[in-house]
Design a protein around this motif. Structure first.
Motif, PDB file in Angstrom:
ATOM      1  N   GLU A   1      -2.718   6.189  -2.846  1.00 45.29           N
ATOM      2  CA  GLU A   1      -3.345   7.499  -2.753  1.00 45.29           C
ATOM      3  C   GLU A   1      -2.284   8.594  -2.760  1.00 45.29           C
ATOM      4  O   GLU A   1      -1.165   8.402  -2.299  1.00 45.29           O
ATOM      5  CB  GLU A   1      -4.223   7.610  -1.517  1.00 45.29           C
TER       6      GLU A   1
ATOM      7  N   THR B   1      -7.625   1.654  -5.910  1.00 47.75           N
ATOM      8  CA  THR B   1      -7.431   0.300  -5.401  1.00 47.75           C
ATOM      9  C   THR B   1      -7.342  -0.623  -6.598  1.00 47.75           C
ATOM     10  O   THR B   1      -8.099  -0.480  -7.561  1.00 47.75           O
ATOM     11  CB  THR B   1      -8.582  -0.144  -4.479  1.00 47.75           C
TER      12      THR B   1
ATOM     13  N   ALA C   1       1.115   5.664  -0.169  1.00 52.37           N
ATOM     14  CA  ALA C   1       0.466   6.963  -0.025  1.00 52.37           C
ATOM     15  C   ALA C   1       1.500   8.056  -0.214  1.00 52.37           C
ATOM     16  O   ALA C   1       2.686   7.859   0.065  1.00 52.37           O
ATOM     17  CB  ALA C   1      -0.208   7.088   1.343  1.00 52.37           C
TER      18      ALA C   1
ATOM     19  N   VAL D   1      -2.213  12.887  -2.059  1.00 54.50           N
ATOM     20  CA  VAL D   1      -2.971  14.036  -1.586  1.00 54.50           C
ATOM     21  C   VAL D   1      -2.247  15.320  -1.971  1.00 54.50           C
ATOM     22  O   VAL D   1      -1.038  15.450  -1.753  1.00 54.50           O
ATOM     23  CB  VAL D   1      -3.161  13.982  -0.061  1.00 54.50           C
TER      24      VAL D   1
ATOM     25  N   ASP E   1       0.854  -1.182   0.000  1.00 57.17           N
ATOM     26  CA  ASP E   1       0.000   0.000   0.000  1.00 57.17           C
ATOM     27  C   ASP E   1       0.895   1.239   0.000  1.00 57.17           C
ATOM     28  O   ASP E   1       1.899   1.300   0.719  1.00 57.17           O
ATOM     29  CB  ASP E   1      -0.902   0.013   1.237  1.00 57.17           C
TER      30      ASP E   1
ATOM     31  N   ALA F   1     -10.689   4.092  -9.179  1.00 54.26           N
ATOM     32  CA  ALA F   1      -9.804   5.256  -9.077  1.00 54.26           C
ATOM     33  C   ALA F   1     -10.640   6.522  -9.171  1.00 54.26           C
ATOM     34  O   ALA F   1     -11.605   6.579  -9.938  1.00 54.26           O
ATOM     35  CB  ALA F   1      -8.746   5.240 -10.179  1.00 54.26           C
TER      36      ALA F   1
ATOM     37  N   ARG G   1      -7.552  14.649  -3.047  1.00 50.80           N
ATOM     38  CA  ARG G   1      -6.983  13.327  -2.814  1.00 50.80           C
ATOM     39  C   ARG G   1      -7.323  12.411  -3.988  1.00 50.80           C
ATOM     40  O   ARG G   1      -8.491  12.246  -4.347  1.00 50.80           O
ATOM     41  CB  ARG G   1      -7.533  12.723  -1.530  1.00 50.80           C
TER      42      ARG G   1
ATOM     43  N   ALA H   1      -3.818  -0.509  -2.159  1.00 52.98           N
ATOM     44  CA  ALA H   1      -4.303   0.864  -2.111  1.00 52.98           C
ATOM     45  C   ALA H   1      -3.188   1.847  -2.463  1.00 52.98           C
ATOM     46  O   ALA H   1      -2.064   1.719  -1.979  1.00 52.98           O
ATOM     47  CB  ALA H   1      -4.850   1.177  -0.724  1.00 52.98           C
TER      48      ALA H   1
ATOM     49  N   GLU I   1      -7.299   8.556  -5.121  1.00 51.72           N
ATOM     50  CA  GLU I   1      -7.266   7.230  -4.517  1.00 51.72           C
ATOM     51  C   GLU I   1      -7.524   6.169  -5.579  1.00 51.72           C
ATOM     52  O   GLU I   1      -8.375   6.350  -6.457  1.00 51.72           O
ATOM     53  CB  GLU I   1      -8.323   7.108  -3.423  1.00 51.72           C
TER      54      GLU I   1
END
Length: 385
Positions: free
Chosen positions: A249, A232, A184, A251, A182, A213, A228, A247, A230
């Protein structure tokens, strides 16, 4: 006596000539970190040699055939940033022969996820992988490098989580995604976030991967903190249908507010490439001197130290105990000691700290030239348990 196997791997060719020259030495430094952290002293004699006019990294590995370690050992070796082809070395000297070893499939997705993006200032994907590897190796679970999963204290399994708090167009996020982790990121430049969202959605569609998405707005206390993106994705259609997804993401926000965007203790590793102070300056607000919103009272500087001083406490809050932070930067605009001081002040333990009695190696073997204005190095620190 435990069996000892001698290995050699061919160093990956690089489209960047300068990085290709540094790659063998960087590969040795990366191997030395893994030898200390992930192989518990069983991997030794790391060095370089030239065979057939090509650079190889050689090493020995104790007890490589044990069933409880062999699979993980091979996966760790297969995950190395510069390992192009792996061999067992039979014999010595001029009579030595190379026997190919089938590498473990540690990457879940095609390599074009890492290579297809082209833009000015993109960090070499091999170096990004190296930075990710040594940072994860610095955690209290270094053998997590071998696969997508980590084990929680309660015994439950989850995917490894990586954060890049100055993510740009997502080079680190893609490195994590390809490993099944995952990922971010945070970046203050809205154009970079939108470019990454467009790229990843297009890439997922072109590869016909099951995914979701979209872009949304991050709000807290009635205020917008940024946009943001995102996504998956399932490595296979069956995994996606079963809810076994990865996941990603990114931001659009100021990195000094990263602690407002994610749960505390959420990430296993924080990995970032600090702005080099060449094309862009830095502001303590988190904004780079070009391409983002600015705070008038922040003094523009080439050094990343003021920004890191303000941002690191928030990043550390997001890191689980035993997790690690890895930062690369341009030593021409900030000395190593300054970054180590900032990391210590944020409550982290610097790996290879020359102020300790322990020998500083292997954590001081990564400095290398990028171009005339950039001499790059990395520093890694761990959050105490």
């Amino acid at each position: 006596m435990l069996p000892v196997t001698r290995y050699a791997f061919l160093v990956s060719p690089s489209h960047n000539r300068v990085y290709a020259q540094a790659a063998p030495a960087l590969a040795v430094a990366e191997m030395a970190v893994l030898a200390e952290r992930a192989f518990e002293g069983r991997l030794r004699d790391v060095g370089t040699t030239t065979l057939g006019g090509l650079p190889y990294v050689t090493f020995t590995l104790d007890d490589a055939a044990r069933p409880d370690t062999a699979g993980t050992d091979l996966a760790l070796l297969s995950a190395l940033s510069s390992a192009y082809a792996l061999f067992v070395v039979d014999g010595d000297g001029d009579d030595a022969t190379l026997r190919p070893v089938t590498r473990a499939a540690v990457d879940l997705f095609d390599s074009d996820l890492l290579t297809v993006q082209k833009y000015a200032g993109k960090t070499n994907e091999d170096f990004t992988r190296l930075l990710v590897n040594v940072t994860v190796a610095a955690t209290d679970r270094p053998r997590d490098l071998a696969g997508p999963w980590t084990t929680r204290p309660d015994g439950a399994r989850r995917r490894l989580r990586v954060l890049d708090p100055m993510a740009g167009r997502g080079t680190t996020l893609n490195q994590a995604l390809v490993r099944g982790w995952d990922a971010a990121g945070v970046d203050v430049d809205q154009k970079d976030v939108e470019a990454y969202a467009t790229f990843l959605r297009t890439w997922l569609k072109n590869h016909r991967l099951k995914h979701t998405a979209g872009l949304s707005t991050v709000r807290r206390d009635g205020r917008s903190l940024g946009r943001r993106f995102e996504a998956t994705v399932g490595a296979t259609a069956d995994e996606y249908r079963a809810g076994d997804t990865i996941a990603v993401e990114l931001v659009n926000a100021d990195t000094v507010r990263a602690a407002d965007l994610f749960p505390a203790g959420h990430f296993d590793a924080i990995v970032t490439d600090a702005p080099y102070g060449v094309q862009h300056g830095n502001r303590a607000s988190g904004t780079r001197g070009a391409g983002g919103r600015s705070t008038p009272h922040d003094e523009l500087t080439r050094s990343p130290v003021p920004l890191l001083t303000k941002a690191l406490p928030g990043w550390v809050r997001l890191l689980r105990r035993g997790g690690a932070v890895g930062i690369s930067w341009n030593v021409r605009v900030a000395p190593r000691a300054a970054l180590e001081d900032v990391l210590r002040d944020a409550g982290l333990e610097v790996l290879g700290d020359v102020r300790d009695d322990a020998a500083p190696d292997p954590w001081h073997g990564f400095e290398h030239r990028v171009d005339q204005a950039i001499q790059r190095d990395l520093v890694v620190a761990r959050k105490p348990r």
